[in-house]
Design an enzyme around this catalytic site. Structure first.
Site: not given
Ligand code: GAR
Length: 212
Positions: A16, A108, A110, A148, A151, A179-180
């Site tokens: 990534n 992030n 995921h 905090e 995810d 896809a990422e």
């Protein structure tokens, strides 16, 4: 407008990270990666950074408690003057101080469609194993801001992939990773171009002609 500065946090292979580097080098993203931080030594992501002339730093999580690890990361990010922090396969948890310092400026990636297969214990291949075990027909990738929780932050972009009965965790991981590699650079590009607005839990993409 001055060019935006990015810090990327990694724990592994860094495919990534590579997708972001490629998007910058091809001119798709107008920004600069000031540094890449790994929380463990010897990961391939650090090599990728060095190969592209990017400062690569290892802040080893081993032998540090969470507070010490986070303090060292925060210091390095602040010193580099980053505008955006990207977690690209980063497996340590950022604490409230880091999250507050970079509010809505930490994203992030995921490897599932949040809120499925996410939170405590769901990372890397474990996510895909759980998806295959559950028997879902679609999975995908999510880019979200980090808050905090684990995810739980506002979702920026998601993309679905099909899950076939012939899939195992590895074949699914491969499809999701593809896809990422589109989704994360696109989210970074939107951020850098000032096209993202956060209203509560909802992320508004305000780029003209973008129907999301
Ligand atoms: C990616 O699939 C990413 O979504 C996942 O780790 C992999 C890193 O690959 N992240 C998580 O599971 C975080 N919860 P990469 O090092 O090749 O980019």
């Amino acid at each position: 407008m001055p060019q935006k500065v990015i810090g990327v946090l990694v724990s592994g292979t860094g495919s990534n990270l590579q997708a972001i580097i490629d998007a910058i080098e091809s001119g798709t993203i107008d920004a600069r990666i000031a540094l890449v931080i790994a929380d463990r030594p010897g990961v391939f992501a650090l090599e990728r950074a060095e190969k592209h002339g990017i400062k690569a730093l290892c802040i080893d999580r081993k032998g540090k408690d969470a507070a010490a690890l986070n303090a060292a990361i925060l210091e390095a990010l602040d010193e580099a003057g980053v505008d955006l922090v990207v977690l690209a396969g980063f497996l340590s948890i950022l604490d409230a101080r880091v999250v507050a310092r970079y509010k809505n400026a930490i994203m992030n990636i995921h490897p599932a469609l949040i809120p499925s297969f996410c939170g405590e214990g769901y990372y890397g291949m474990r996510v895909h194993e759980a998806a295959v075990r559950y028997g879902v027909k679609v999975s995908g990738a999510t880019v979200h801001f980090v808050d905090e929780g684990m995810d739980t932050g506002p979702i920026i972009l998601q993309e679905c992939v099909n899950v076939y009965h012939t899939d195992d965790a590895h074949t699914l991981a491969e499809r999701v990773l593809e896809a990422e590699h589109k989704l994360l650079p696109e989210a970074v590009r939107l951020f850098v171009n000032g096209c993202i607005r956060v209203e509560g839990r909802r992320v508004i993409i305000c780029e003209e002609g973008n129907g999301r």
